[in-house]
Design a protein around this motif. Structure first.
Motif: not given
Ligand SMILES: Nc1ncnc2c1ncn2[C@@H]1O[C@H](COP(=O)(O)OP(=O)(O)OP(=O)(O)O)[C@@H](O)[C@H]1O
Length: 175
Positions: A9-16, A36, A43, A100, A155-156
């Motif tokens: 989902s948007p903002g869930v931490g994919k890029s991180t 961002d 943003r 992305e 995510r971790e």
């Protein structure tokens, strides 16, 4: 050959997750990452960066003239001159990273071509993929890649799971 996509989902931490996986790798990698642009916490756009050269530009901004995706205007000049160039140059390294692959990037036919070139190569790839896009390129990646869905809960852990899969990339590269 390793082909991994991170979605969610948007903002869930994919890029991180993507950035933290890269920290664990010792292979050579290149490509593009985005982040961002925030003003007083809000943003207002997205920047784009060539991992190998550090060159930065604006991928999209609320104020601009390029094609619209939601409330943002895509800056095709920076997407092509920095992002697409970064993907093409990454074909000389061991891993191609693209953060992305999403509706904003699909506004550029050159971006689509560069991703297709990478897909048609024998390169390892790590990409962040938009969860909802039904663009043919997104569908192709869903078919051909091992797809991991990031959540707040996993995510971790996902960083180590993906980094574990990339053991073959943890080689000491002698230049
Ligand atoms: N493991 C984490 N712990 C704490 N905060 C996190 C973690 N992962 C991401 N965040 C925070 O959540 C926010 C969104 O992270 P990130 O940009 O990685 O998400 P994204 O899914 O790539 O976003 P987008 O959908 O906008 O591309 C950032 O502020 C980031 O610092």
């Amino acid at each position: 050959m390793l082909r991994i996509a991170i979605t969610g989902s948007p903002g869930v931490g994919k890029s991180t997750v993507c950035r933290n996986v890269l920290k664990q790798l010792t292979c050579t990698y290149g490509g593009m990452v985005s982040a961002d642009i925030r003003v007083k916490g809000e943003r207002v756009g997205f920047e784009i960066r060539d991992i190998a050269t550090g060159r930065q530009g604006i991928l999209a901004h609320k104020e601009g003239t390029g094609p619209r995706v939601g409330s943002y205007h895509v800056n095709l000049a920076d997407l092509n001159n920095i992002g697409v160039a970064a993907i093409r140059n990454a074909l000389n390294s061991e891993l191609v990273v693209i953060d992305e692959i999403a509706p904003m990037e699909f506004k550029s036919p050159e971006f689509i071509r560069a991703v297709e070139e990478a897909l048609d190569s024998d390169k390892n790839m790590l990409v962040v993929l938009h969860q909802k896009s039904s663009h043919p390129l997104a569908e192709r990646i869903r078919r051909e890649f091992r797809v991991y869905t990031a959540t707040r809960e996993n995510r971790e852990r996902l960083v180590y799971e993906i980094a574990g899969k990339t053991d073959t990339l943890k080689t000491i590269t002698v230049k």
